[in-house]
Write a protein that holds these residues in place. Structure first.
Motif, PDB file in Angstrom:
ATOM      1  N   SER A   1       9.880  15.220 -11.387  1.00 42.79           N
ATOM      2  CA  SER A   1      11.271  15.667 -11.359  1.00 42.79           C
ATOM      3  C   SER A   1      12.186  14.457 -11.438  1.00 42.79           C
ATOM      4  CB  SER A   1      11.555  16.438 -10.062  1.00 42.79           C
ATOM      5  OG  SER A   1      11.475  15.566  -8.942  1.00 42.79           O
ATOM      6  N   PRO A   2      13.446  14.641 -11.845  1.00 43.66           N
ATOM      7  CA  PRO A   2      14.379  13.501 -11.935  1.00 43.66           C
ATOM      8  C   PRO A   2      14.514  12.733 -10.616  1.00 43.66           C
ATOM      9  CG  PRO A   2      15.283  15.406 -13.071  1.00 43.66           C
ATOM     10  CD  PRO A   2      14.049  15.883 -12.374  1.00 43.66           C
ATOM     11  N   THR A   3      14.590  13.468  -9.506  1.00 45.30           N
ATOM     12  CA  THR A   3      14.735  12.805  -8.210  1.00 45.30           C
ATOM     13  C   THR A   3      13.509  11.968  -7.867  1.00 45.30           C
ATOM     14  OG1 THR A   3      16.061  14.667  -7.440  1.00 45.30           O
ATOM     15  CG2 THR A   3      15.254  13.155  -5.770  1.00 45.30           C
ATOM     16  N   ASN A   4      12.327  12.544  -8.071  1.00 42.37           N
ATOM     17  CA  ASN A   4      11.099  11.829  -7.733  1.00 42.37           C
ATOM     18  C   ASN A   4      10.876  10.610  -8.619  1.00 42.37           C
ATOM     19  OD1 ASN A   4      10.433  13.520  -5.621  1.00 42.37           O
ATOM     20  ND2 ASN A   4       9.150  14.859  -6.866  1.00 42.37           N
ATOM     21  N   ILE A   5      11.320  10.686  -9.863  1.00 41.29           N
ATOM     22  CA  ILE A   5      11.197   9.521 -10.745  1.00 41.29           C
ATOM     23  C   ILE A   5      12.079   8.384 -10.237  1.00 41.29           C
ATOM     24  CG2 ILE A   5      11.719   8.682 -13.073  1.00 41.29           C
ATOM     25  CD1 ILE A   5      10.752  11.363 -14.123  1.00 41.29           C
ATOM     26  N   LEU A   6      13.253   8.722  -9.730  1.00 42.86           N
ATOM     27  CA  LEU A   6      14.108   7.706  -9.101  1.00 42.86           C
ATOM     28  C   LEU A   6      13.441   7.139  -7.851  1.00 42.86           C
ATOM     29  CD1 LEU A   6      17.645   9.361  -9.443  1.00 42.86           C
ATOM     30  CD2 LEU A   6      16.912   7.216 -10.483  1.00 42.86           C
ATOM     31  N   LEU A   7      12.789   8.011  -7.068  1.00 44.28           N
ATOM     32  CA  LEU A   7      12.077   7.551  -5.873  1.00 44.28           C
ATOM     33  C   LEU A   7      10.925   6.618  -6.254  1.00 44.28           C
ATOM     34  CD1 LEU A   7      11.850  10.786  -3.673  1.00 44.28           C
ATOM     35  CD2 LEU A   7      13.264   8.775  -3.263  1.00 44.28           C
ATOM     36  N   ALA A   8      10.243   6.931  -7.355  1.00 49.71           N
ATOM     37  CA  ALA A   8       9.140   6.075  -7.810  1.00 49.71           C
ATOM     38  C   ALA A   8       9.653   4.704  -8.232  1.00 49.71           C
ATOM     39  CB  ALA A   8       8.407   6.749  -8.975  1.00 49.71           C
ATOM     40  N   SER A   9      10.801   4.682  -8.884  1.00 50.17           N
ATOM     41  CA  SER A   9      11.378   3.407  -9.299  1.00 50.17           C
ATOM     42  C   SER A   9      11.847   2.602  -8.088  1.00 50.17           C
ATOM     43  CB  SER A   9      12.551   3.644 -10.263  1.00 50.17           C
ATOM     44  OG  SER A   9      13.051   2.430 -10.768  1.00 50.17           O
ATOM     45  N   LEU A  10      12.387   3.286  -7.090  1.00 53.41           N
ATOM     46  CA  LEU A  10      12.757   2.626  -5.834  1.00 53.41           C
ATOM     47  C   LEU A  10      11.516   2.039  -5.166  1.00 53.41           C
ATOM     48  CD1 LEU A  10      14.709   1.973  -3.491  1.00 53.41           C
ATOM     49  CD2 LEU A  10      14.328   4.311  -2.648  1.00 53.41           C
ATOM     50  N   ALA A  11      10.428   2.801  -5.154  1.00 54.80           N
ATOM     51  CA  ALA A  11       9.170   2.306  -4.589  1.00 54.80           C
ATOM     52  C   ALA A  11       8.655   1.111  -5.379  1.00 54.80           C
ATOM     53  CB  ALA A  11       8.123   3.426  -4.577  1.00 54.80           C
ATOM     54  N   CYS A  12       8.891   1.118  -6.690  1.00 57.70           N
ATOM     55  CA  CYS A  12       8.474  -0.010  -7.532  1.00 57.70           C
ATOM     56  C   CYS A  12       9.219  -1.286  -7.130  1.00 57.70           C
ATOM     57  CB  CYS A  12       8.726   0.316  -9.002  1.00 57.70           C
ATOM     58  SG  CYS A  12       8.225  -0.984 -10.143  1.00 57.70           S
TER      59      CYS A  12
ATOM     60  N   GLY B   1       0.798  -1.215   0.000  1.00 56.70           N
ATOM     61  CA  GLY B   1       0.000   0.000   0.000  1.00 56.70           C
ATOM     62  C   GLY B   1       0.832   1.266   0.000  1.00 56.70           C
ATOM     63  N   GLY B   2       1.850   1.314   0.857  1.00 51.57           N
ATOM     64  CA  GLY B   2       2.676   2.517   0.953  1.00 51.57           C
ATOM     65  C   GLY B   2       3.430   2.812  -0.325  1.00 51.57           C
ATOM     66  N   ASN B   3       4.063   1.799  -0.883  1.00 54.84           N
ATOM     67  CA  ASN B   3       4.850   2.021  -2.101  1.00 54.84           C
ATOM     68  C   ASN B   3       3.964   2.272  -3.320  1.00 54.84           C
ATOM     69  OD1 ASN B   3       7.838   1.607  -1.421  1.00 54.84           O
ATOM     70  ND2 ASN B   3       6.895  -0.158  -0.442  1.00 54.84           N
ATOM     71  N   LEU B   4       2.767   1.674  -3.326  1.00 49.09           N
ATOM     72  CA  LEU B   4       1.820   1.965  -4.405  1.00 49.09           C
ATOM     73  C   LEU B   4       1.397   3.428  -4.359  1.00 49.09           C
ATOM     74  CD1 LEU B   4       0.172   0.801  -6.755  1.00 49.09           C
ATOM     75  CD2 LEU B   4      -1.647   0.284  -5.112  1.00 49.09           C
ATOM     76  N   MET B   5       1.208   3.961  -3.168  1.00 52.10           N
ATOM     77  CA  MET B   5       0.866   5.377  -3.006  1.00 52.10           C
ATOM     78  C   MET B   5       1.964   6.276  -3.557  1.00 52.10           C
ATOM     79  SD  MET B   5      -2.058   6.174  -1.654  1.00 52.10           S
ATOM     80  CE  MET B   5      -3.415   5.449  -0.749  1.00 52.10           C
ATOM     81  N   VAL B   6       3.219   5.910  -3.270  1.00 53.86           N
ATOM     82  CA  VAL B   6       4.342   6.701  -3.772  1.00 53.86           C
ATOM     83  C   VAL B   6       4.351   6.700  -5.299  1.00 53.86           C
ATOM     84  CG1 VAL B   6       6.858   6.887  -3.871  1.00 53.86           C
ATOM     85  CG2 VAL B   6       5.743   6.291  -1.723  1.00 53.86           C
ATOM     86  N   MET B   7       4.189   5.530  -5.903  1.00 50.90           N
ATOM     87  CA  MET B   7       4.215   5.432  -7.365  1.00 50.90           C
ATOM     88  C   MET B   7       3.066   6.200  -8.011  1.00 50.90           C
ATOM     89  SD  MET B   7       5.424   1.514  -8.175  1.00 50.90           S
ATOM     90  CE  MET B   7       4.124   0.729  -7.216  1.00 50.90           C
TER      91      MET B   7
END
Length: 343
Positions: free
Chosen positions: A66-77, A49-55
């Motif tokens: 932003s470039p940083t947030n896209i990396l964070l989304a991939s980490l959450a993935c 649930g938490g990582n799905l929310m981030v993505m």
């Protein structure tokens, strides 16, 4: 790891009663089994649930592209995939103390586990590089770190992690030279992928090199951020204005650095015990008790559920995005362009 008893016992339970060479099954009381399933199930749901929310937040809201947030989304993935494909089967193995899904899927399961874990490490390393350039050279950062560059970093992280993990496990390189030990510890109903000393050392280096890189970069980042904060404070006192646009952006960037730094510290805390146990096992003939090993593994898994909690505590934009998603406003109104930054 699955516990084997040296001496046969007429009252012992087996993972597969009618199969010769079956592993012994540890009998837990119903209360312990139910409690374990509830706790591990909650951890799995929290991870998903938490990582799905981030993505969803980063993908839906344009302000977060932003470039940083896209990396964070991939980490959450990576963390989400761990919760979806690894944790449910690991939960059954932990509670039942048996692996019921076959040897081939055991190797596939272990390969996925390694892939997602290494992917997280590489992502954190790339994020630290991104933050280092953003803080130390803010004028060049928008030109060097674009969304396509983040995409390239993501491709490298996933490709390396998947190819490395699957090639080791499915080629049998992980247990080369320790076949006698593997055979002695193996039984039908176990899912234990053992690594010889060579691969343990290499895998440890693949953890330590990014780890020390991250520590070195964040040490520099925090020093520079502290210096910049002092300069902004002095300039604000001179101009009698402490709420300019540059001040707000500077505060937001420093807060982002601190938040990601906390995520990195959490990663180190949750992963260090596992690294110590794996190294100890490789050089001392796998002396770690099975139950202790499983507890350490699940402590490591817990890291995948921690990052969204960190973001919710320290990122106001994430809390705001979650409210929009949970209330289903994004289905009723076009909220993709709304302002999520309060500063």
């Amino acid at each position: 790891k699955t516990e084997e008893l040296d001496q046969p016992n007429e009252e012992a339970q087996y993972c597969f009663e009618n199969i010769k060479g079956s592993c012994y099954k540890t009998s837990w009381s119903s209360g312990i089994q139910i409690t374990s399933y509830v706790v591990l199930g909650f951890l799995t749901i929290l991870t998903l649930g938490g990582n799905l929310m981030v993505m969803i937040s980063i993908a839906y809201f344009k302000q977060l592209h932003s470039p940083t947030n896209i990396l964070l989304a991939s980490l959450a993935c990576a963390d989400f995939c761990l919760g979806l494909t690894v944790l449910p089967f690991s939960s059954i193995r932990f509670v039942e103390t048996c692996w019921y899904f076959g040897e081939t899927f055991c190797r596939f399961h272990s390969s996925l586990e390694l892939s997602f874990c290494y992917s997280s490490i590489v992502h954190l390393c790339f994020i630290s590089v991104d933050r280092y350039v953003a803080v130390t050279d803010p004028l060049i950062y928008p030109l060097k770190f674009t969304v396509p560059v983040s995409g390239m970093f993501i491709a490298v992280a996933w490709t390396f992690s998947i190819v490395y993990s699957f090639s080791i496990v499915f080629t049998g390189a992980n247990d080369k030279g320790i076949h006698e030990l593997v055979n002695a510890l193996s039984c039908v109903g176990s899912c234990q992928i053992l690594f010889n000393k060579t691969w343990v050392v290499l895998s440890t280096l693949l953890y330590l090199i990014p780890f020390f890189t991250i520590i070195a970069l964040y040490s520099k980042i925090f020093a520079v951020a502290k210096q910049q904060a002092r300069m902004i404070e002095m300039m604000s006192n001179d101009t009698q204005s402490s709420d300019t646009y540059s001040d707000r952006v500077g505060r937001r960037e420093r807060k982002a650095v601190k938040t990601i730094g906390i995520a990195v510290i959490a990663f180190v805390i949750f992963w260090s015990p596992y690294s110590i146990v794996v190294i100890t096992d490789a050089f001392f003939n796998f002396i770690t008790p099975p139950l202790l090993f499983d507890i350490v593994v699940w402590f490591t898994y817990s890291n995948s559920a921690i990052n969204p909690l960190i973001y919710s505590l320290f990122y106001p934009w994430f809390r705001k995005a979650m409210k929009v998603i949970v209330s289903c406003k994004m289905l009723q109104l076009d909220c993709s362009t709304m302002n999520l930054f309060t500063e």
